[in-house]
Write a protein that holds these residues in place. Structure first.
Motif, mmCIF file in Angstrom:
data_model
loop_
_atom_site.group_PDB
_atom_site.id
_atom_site.type_symbol
_atom_site.label_atom_id
_atom_site.label_comp_id
_atom_site.label_asym_id
_atom_site.label_seq_id
_atom_site.Cartn_x
_atom_site.Cartn_y
_atom_site.Cartn_z
ATOM 1 N N UNK A 368 0.923 -1.021 0.245
ATOM 2 C CA UNK A 368 0.003 0.146 -0.179
ATOM 3 C C UNK A 368 0.972 1.344 -0.143
ATOM 4 N N UNK A 369 0.858 1.586 -1.256
ATOM 5 C CA UNK A 369 1.923 3.161 -1.402
ATOM 6 C C UNK A 369 1.559 4.449 -0.303
ATOM 7 N N UNK A 370 -0.190 4.473 -0.749
ATOM 8 C CA UNK A 370 -0.425 5.845 -0.361
ATOM 9 C C UNK A 370 -1.808 6.308 0.135
ATOM 10 N N UNK A 371 -2.178 6.487 0.531
ATOM 11 C CA UNK A 371 -4.275 6.866 1.043
ATOM 12 C C UNK A 371 -4.381 8.772 0.272
ATOM 13 N N UNK A 372 -5.602 8.443 0.107
ATOM 14 C CA UNK A 372 -5.910 10.021 -0.357
ATOM 15 C C UNK A 372 -6.990 9.556 0.846
ATOM 16 N N UNK A 373 -7.020 10.819 1.529
ATOM 17 C CA UNK A 373 -8.943 11.166 2.594
ATOM 18 C C UNK A 373 -9.817 12.093 2.025
ATOM 19 N N UNK A 374 -10.466 12.314 2.301
ATOM 20 C CA UNK A 374 -11.558 13.535 1.923
ATOM 21 C C UNK A 374 -11.474 13.590 3.164
ATOM 22 N N UNK A 375 -11.412 15.118 3.380
ATOM 23 C CA UNK A 375 -12.098 15.533 5.089
ATOM 24 C C UNK A 375 -13.564 16.509 5.672
ATOM 25 N N UNK A 376 -13.773 16.403 5.801
ATOM 26 C CA UNK A 376 -15.142 17.310 6.473
ATOM 27 C C UNK A 376 -15.668 18.811 5.650
ATOM 28 N N UNK A 385 2.370 5.887 3.077
ATOM 29 C CA UNK A 385 2.216 4.362 3.450
ATOM 30 C C UNK A 385 3.374 3.642 3.584
ATOM 31 N N UNK A 386 3.339 2.991 2.451
ATOM 32 C CA UNK A 386 4.761 1.887 2.457
ATOM 33 C C UNK A 386 4.334 0.263 3.455
ATOM 34 N N UNK A 387 2.846 -0.155 3.333
ATOM 35 C CA UNK A 387 3.329 -0.875 3.713
ATOM 36 C C UNK A 387 2.943 -2.174 3.504
ATOM 37 N N UNK A 388 3.923 -3.145 2.899
ATOM 38 C CA UNK A 388 3.549 -4.727 2.460
ATOM 39 C C UNK A 388 2.480 -5.462 2.951
ATOM 40 N N UNK A 389 1.863 -6.487 2.528
ATOM 41 C CA UNK A 389 0.857 -7.463 2.535
ATOM 42 C C UNK A 389 0.932 -8.678 1.580
ATOM 43 N N UNK A 390 0.825 -9.629 1.865
ATOM 44 C CA UNK A 390 0.695 -10.823 1.186
ATOM 45 C C UNK A 390 -0.510 -10.523 -0.190
ATOM 46 N N UNK A 391 -0.166 -10.071 -1.780
ATOM 47 C CA UNK A 391 -1.382 -9.888 -1.738
ATOM 48 C C UNK A 391 -0.663 -9.440 -3.517
ATOM 49 N N UNK A 392 -1.561 -10.938 -4.326
ATOM 50 C CA UNK A 392 -0.641 -10.998 -5.475
ATOM 51 C C UNK A 392 -1.825 -9.690 -6.471
ATOM 52 N N UNK A 393 -2.990 -9.261 -6.388
ATOM 53 C CA UNK A 393 -4.566 -9.227 -6.818
ATOM 54 C C UNK A 393 -5.054 -8.094 -5.895
ATOM 55 N N UNK A 395 -7.691 -7.544 -5.611
ATOM 56 C CA UNK A 395 -8.444 -7.969 -4.751
ATOM 57 C C UNK A 395 -8.290 -8.883 -3.522
ATOM 58 N N UNK A 396 -6.963 -9.105 -3.678
ATOM 59 C CA UNK A 396 -5.987 -9.649 -2.552
ATOM 60 C C UNK A 396 -6.328 -8.616 -1.412
ATOM 61 N N UNK A 397 -5.768 -6.893 -2.095
ATOM 62 C CA UNK A 397 -5.361 -5.853 -1.469
ATOM 63 C C UNK A 397 -6.922 -5.111 -0.638
ATOM 64 N N UNK A 400 -6.731 -5.476 3.697
ATOM 65 C CA UNK A 400 -6.182 -5.342 4.274
ATOM 66 C C UNK A 400 -5.561 -2.983 4.044
ATOM 67 N N UNK A 401 -6.083 -2.806 2.764
ATOM 68 C CA UNK A 401 -6.206 -1.117 2.491
ATOM 69 C C UNK A 401 -7.446 -1.282 3.130
ATOM 70 N N UNK A 402 -8.600 -1.437 3.586
ATOM 71 C CA UNK A 402 -10.063 -1.107 4.210
ATOM 72 C C UNK A 402 -9.336 -0.559 6.047
#
Length: 405
Positions: A368-376, A385-393, A395-397, A400-402
């Protein structure tokens, strides 16, 4: 709820309780339009359990502490009430602790919303949610802003300065609860900490915040982010642009084989619900608001390997979070990838605004490289982010992204 999302309040009286595996001290602060308390009376906690329109309720150690807001009784010059939490044990951080705020109808106990701030670590205090007034109506917003210097950091941010009293010999009997800042006059007997509105900060510096934390903006031009750092897409107090391009690039490491990486963006709603995913197999989503440039099978060539264009102004109102991911479809690990990066560009001019270089990798197949969040307010913030997970597609992401929002 996800950080930055909001809900309209269907009840005039709402209670916000914050629960965790450990005991928490929960407090409330009444803030004006300037984001400051008016006086010590606007700091509500167990030593000062009531204020105008806001009350504190102790859980007695067996239930969660709560802050109740009677919106009809809140003074007209108060714009929002922030609800804070900190571990009761002195010096304890939120590492490994997942506090959850539950917003309820105070009359019936019905749950209106819940919020669990993601990815906490060295924080010792937290602004969890806020109840705020907009256009004559009341709403609740998920915040999740952490402080590494405890309630003193929150107090300083909102105009209540904490002064450390001289050290005193330990009492013969241990105190059952750690003491947060206590609002009282200068003539009172000084507790371990004394809070006063508008006082001059003490010269002693607070404990250092964890590296790469905090929020910055684009006022000084291009920004290079570190992991977990957030940039507000605002310049000079105004949203900078409505259409951006996210470029992602990589190279094979150590003259290795070509690596087929796939860049994607996953869109979520206010409850972290999956709306849709944009990737090489689905190049346009959300009515054309998000578009993918197409698949790069090797990572060859200079510049961005894949580009995703996001028209922030055309995104539907229920799209509040976007997570940009990269997957190794061929199954090779990211330890075999060099120079992985993502960058945010002005879609109209091509100007690079924000860059995040992934300087270290893990033997996984998804990141997960980065995220964009809408503020109120409608503004957007980008977090590296730079967070690693076991996911090849892609759909697998999705799951963990949620969880990372």
């Amino acid at each position: 709820m996800t950080p930055g999302s909001n809900i309209p309040l269907s009840a005039a009286r709402v209670a916000v309780d914050v629960s965790a595996p450990v005991r928490l001290d929960v407090s409330g602060l009444l803030l004006t339009a300037h984001g400051k308390v008016r006086s010590d009376d606007d700091f509500i906690f167990y030593n000062q359990p009531s204020g105008p329109g806001v009350t504190y309720r102790s859980g007695g150690g067996t239930a969660s502490d709560a802050i109740t807001v009677d919106t009809a009784a809140v003074p007209a010059d108060i714009e929002r009430i922030v609800v804070t939490a900190s571990p009761d044990a002195a010096g304890q951080t939120f590492q490994g602790i997942e506090p959850t705020a539950t917003i309820r109808d105070a009359a019936t106990g019905a749950v209106l919303a819940t919020f669990t701030p993601p990815r906490l670590g060295a924080e010792t205090a937290l602004v969890v949610v806020e109840v705020y007034r907009r256009g004559g109506a009341w709403k609740a917003r998920a915040v999740g802003q952490g402080y590494a210097n405890g309630l003193a950091g929150i107090a300083t941010d909102f105009g209540v300065t904490v002064e450390e009293a001289p050290a005193t010999p330990p009492a013969p009997e241990p105190q059952p609860r750690s003491q947060p800042p206590v609002a009282q006059s200068a003539s009172s007997t000084a507790p371990p900490e004394r809070a006063r509105a508008g006082a001059t900060p003490p010269p002693a510096a607070p404990p250092a915040a964890p590296p790469a934390s905090g929020k910055i903006n684009l006022d000084k031009g291009r920004v290079s982010l570190q992991k977990n750092q957030t940039v507000s897409l605002v310049k000079g107090g105004r949203p900078l642009l409505s259409q951006v391009k996210m470029g992602l690039g990589w190279e094979p490491a150590y003259r290795g084989k070509d690596i087929d990486l796939d860049a994607s963006v996953i869109a979520y709603g206010p409850q972290r619900n999956h709306l849709d995913s944009c990737y090489f197999g689905k190049l346009t989503i959300l009515g054309g608001a998000i578009r993918h440039s197409g698949d790069n099978l090797t990572g060859e060539g200079a510049g961005d390997d894949e580009v995703i264009t996001v028209d922030l102004g055309r995104l539907p109102a229920d799209a509040t979070g976007l997570v940009f991911t990269v997957n190794s479809f061929s199954g090779q690990k990211f330890t075999q990838v060099a120079k992985a990066y993502c960058r945010l560009l002005d879609a109209a001019t091509g100007e690079e605004l924000v860059r995040f270089d992934l300087t270290s990798a893990e033997p996984q197949t998804g990141v997960m490289m980065c995220k964009l969040i809408r503020q109120f307010s409608g503004e957007w913030e980008m977090t590296a982010m730079g967070s690693f997970v076991k996911a090849r597609t892609v759909r697998d992401m999705v799951r963990p992204s949620a969880a990372a929002l």
